[in-house]
Design a protein around this motif. Structure first.
Motif, PDB file in Angstrom:
ATOM      1  N   ARG A   6       0.834  -1.212   0.000  1.00  0.00           N
ATOM      2  CA  ARG A   6       0.000   0.000   0.000  1.00  0.00           C
ATOM      3  C   ARG A   6       0.865   1.256   0.000  1.00  0.00           C
ATOM      4  N   SER A   7       1.932   1.253   0.804  1.00  0.00           N
ATOM      5  CA  SER A   7       2.795   2.442   0.897  1.00  0.00           C
ATOM      6  C   SER A   7       3.499   2.740  -0.419  1.00  0.00           C
ATOM      7  N   GLN A   8       3.687   1.724  -1.247  1.00  0.00           N
ATOM      8  CA  GLN A   8       4.343   1.892  -2.542  1.00  0.00           C
ATOM      9  C   GLN A   8       3.355   2.138  -3.676  1.00  0.00           C
ATOM     10  N   GLY A   9       2.065   2.095  -3.365  1.00  0.00           N
ATOM     11  CA  GLY A   9       1.050   2.334  -4.386  1.00  0.00           C
ATOM     12  C   GLY A   9       0.809   1.153  -5.299  1.00  0.00           C
ATOM     13  N   TRP A  10       1.195  -0.040  -4.871  1.00  0.00           N
ATOM     14  CA  TRP A  10       0.988  -1.227  -5.696  1.00  0.00           C
ATOM     15  C   TRP A  10      -0.489  -1.571  -5.761  1.00  0.00           C
ATOM     16  N   GLU A  11      -0.933  -1.983  -6.933  1.00  0.00           N
ATOM     17  CA  GLU A  11      -2.317  -2.426  -7.099  1.00  0.00           C
ATOM     18  C   GLU A  11      -2.549  -3.767  -6.425  1.00  0.00           C
ATOM     19  N   SER A  12      -1.540  -4.628  -6.444  1.00  0.00           N
ATOM     20  CA  SER A  12      -1.665  -5.955  -5.857  1.00  0.00           C
ATOM     21  C   SER A  12      -0.273  -6.504  -5.562  1.00  0.00           C
ATOM     22  N   TYR A  13      -0.246  -7.615  -4.846  1.00  0.00           N
ATOM     23  CA  TYR A  13       1.002  -8.313  -4.590  1.00  0.00           C
ATOM     24  C   TYR A  13       0.667  -9.777  -4.303  1.00  0.00           C
ATOM     25  N   HIS A  14       1.669 -10.613  -4.437  1.00  0.00           N
ATOM     26  CA  HIS A  14       1.491 -12.044  -4.164  1.00  0.00           C
ATOM     27  C   HIS A  14       2.661 -12.545  -3.339  1.00  0.00           C
ATOM     28  N   THR A  15       2.403 -13.475  -2.461  1.00  0.00           N
ATOM     29  CA  THR A  15       3.474 -14.102  -1.694  1.00  0.00           C
ATOM     30  C   THR A  15       3.775 -15.504  -2.216  1.00  0.00           C
ATOM     31  N   ASP A  16       3.025 -15.948  -3.195  1.00  0.00           N
ATOM     32  CA  ASP A  16       3.262 -17.248  -3.831  1.00  0.00           C
ATOM     33  C   ASP A  16       3.367 -17.028  -5.335  1.00  0.00           C
ATOM     34  N   ARG A  18       3.081 -18.919  -7.742  1.00  0.00           N
ATOM     35  CA  ARG A  18       2.066 -19.627  -8.543  1.00  0.00           C
ATOM     36  C   ARG A  18       0.854 -18.724  -8.804  1.00  0.00           C
ATOM     37  N   ASP A  19       0.510 -17.909  -7.840  1.00  0.00           N
ATOM     38  CA  ASP A  19      -0.606 -16.972  -8.013  1.00  0.00           C
ATOM     39  C   ASP A  19      -0.288 -15.941  -9.084  1.00  0.00           C
ATOM     40  N   LEU A  20       0.927 -15.477  -9.115  1.00  0.00           N
ATOM     41  CA  LEU A  20       1.342 -14.494 -10.111  1.00  0.00           C
ATOM     42  C   LEU A  20       1.307 -15.092 -11.513  1.00  0.00           C
ATOM     43  N   ILE A  21       1.831 -16.297 -11.657  1.00  0.00           N
ATOM     44  CA  ILE A  21       1.848 -16.961 -12.964  1.00  0.00           C
ATOM     45  C   ILE A  21       0.437 -17.250 -13.465  1.00  0.00           C
ATOM     46  N   ALA A  22      -0.491 -17.484 -12.568  1.00  0.00           N
ATOM     47  CA  ALA A  22      -1.870 -17.807 -12.956  1.00  0.00           C
ATOM     48  C   ALA A  22      -2.641 -16.599 -13.481  1.00  0.00           C
ATOM     49  N   ARG A  23      -2.139 -15.408 -13.271  1.00  0.00           N
ATOM     50  CA  ARG A  23      -2.864 -14.201 -13.696  1.00  0.00           C
ATOM     51  C   ARG A  23      -2.808 -14.016 -15.213  1.00  0.00           C
ATOM     52  N   ASP A  24      -3.948 -13.733 -15.807  1.00  0.00           N
ATOM     53  CA  ASP A  24      -4.017 -13.498 -17.250  1.00  0.00           C
ATOM     54  C   ASP A  24      -3.474 -12.132 -17.650  1.00  0.00           C
ATOM     55  N   ASP A  25      -3.435 -11.196 -16.718  1.00  0.00           N
ATOM     56  CA  ASP A  25      -2.982  -9.849 -17.035  1.00  0.00           C
ATOM     57  C   ASP A  25      -1.471  -9.669 -16.864  1.00  0.00           C
ATOM     58  N   ILE A  26      -0.768 -10.741 -16.540  1.00  0.00           N
ATOM     59  CA  ILE A  26       0.690 -10.700 -16.403  1.00  0.00           C
ATOM     60  C   ILE A  26       1.293 -11.398 -17.620  1.00  0.00           C
ATOM     61  N   ASP A  27       2.137 -10.684 -18.356  1.00  0.00           N
ATOM     62  CA  ASP A  27       2.755 -11.240 -19.564  1.00  0.00           C
ATOM     63  C   ASP A  27       4.186 -11.720 -19.353  1.00  0.00           C
ATOM     64  N   ALA A  28       4.869 -11.159 -18.354  1.00  0.00           N
ATOM     65  CA  ALA A  28       6.276 -11.482 -18.143  1.00  0.00           C
ATOM     66  C   ALA A  28       6.548 -11.693 -16.658  1.00  0.00           C
ATOM     67  N   ILE A  29       7.471 -12.595 -16.390  1.00  0.00           N
ATOM     68  CA  ILE A  29       7.872 -12.914 -15.024  1.00  0.00           C
ATOM     69  C   ILE A  29       9.375 -12.679 -14.913  1.00  0.00           C
ATOM     70  N   ILE A  41      10.073 -22.383 -11.277  1.00  0.00           N
ATOM     71  CA  ILE A  41       9.309 -21.184 -11.634  1.00  0.00           C
ATOM     72  C   ILE A  41       9.367 -20.938 -13.138  1.00  0.00           C
ATOM     73  N   ALA A  42      10.548 -21.066 -13.728  1.00  0.00           N
ATOM     74  CA  ALA A  42      10.689 -20.816 -15.170  1.00  0.00           C
ATOM     75  C   ALA A  42       9.884 -21.817 -15.986  1.00  0.00           C
ATOM     76  N   ILE A  43       9.887 -23.061 -15.599  1.00  0.00           N
ATOM     77  CA  ILE A  43       9.130 -24.077 -16.334  1.00  0.00           C
ATOM     78  C   ILE A  43       7.630 -23.792 -16.236  1.00  0.00           C
ATOM     79  N   ALA A  44       7.146 -23.489 -15.049  1.00  0.00           N
ATOM     80  CA  ALA A  44       5.717 -23.169 -14.883  1.00  0.00           C
ATOM     81  C   ALA A  44       5.348 -21.914 -15.657  1.00  0.00           C
ATOM     82  N   ALA A  45       6.219 -20.917 -15.642  1.00  0.00           N
ATOM     83  CA  ALA A  45       5.951 -19.681 -16.380  1.00  0.00           C
ATOM     84  C   ALA A  45       5.911 -19.936 -17.881  1.00  0.00           C
ATOM     85  N   ALA A  46       6.814 -20.760 -18.376  1.00  0.00           N
ATOM     86  CA  ALA A  46       6.822 -21.089 -19.807  1.00  0.00           C
ATOM     87  C   ALA A  46       5.542 -21.809 -20.197  1.00  0.00           C
TER      88      ALA A  46
END
Length: 79
Positions: A6-16, A18-29, A41-46
């Protein structure tokens, strides 16, 4: 973490990752985790069709690196 996000103005964050990779609005990791987790992580992201930015070293050994490349090739990366 929520307070920092919140202090950095982030819209969202993830601590796992896998949650980040599952997002359709994320194109790059950008993988800046300990080396021992790069391959998983790289294999799942690919497989999820994400572009991958990877800190060095790429993998813990040649076999891991080959697995990562094999996961990326079918989706058009590493060609």
């Amino acid at each position: 973490m929520a307070e920092f996000a919140r202090s950095q103005g982030w819209e969202s964050y993830h601590t796992d990752w896998r949650d980040l990779i599952a997002r359709d609005d994320i194109d790059a990791i950008d993988i800046g985790t300990p080396n021992s987790s790069h391959a998983a992580i790289a294999i799942a992201a690919a497989w999820a069709g994400k572009h991958i930015l990877l800190e060095k070293p790429m993998a813990m050994n040649l076999d891991e690196a080959r697995e990562m490349l094999a996961a990326a090739k079918p989706v058009g990366f590493g060609t």
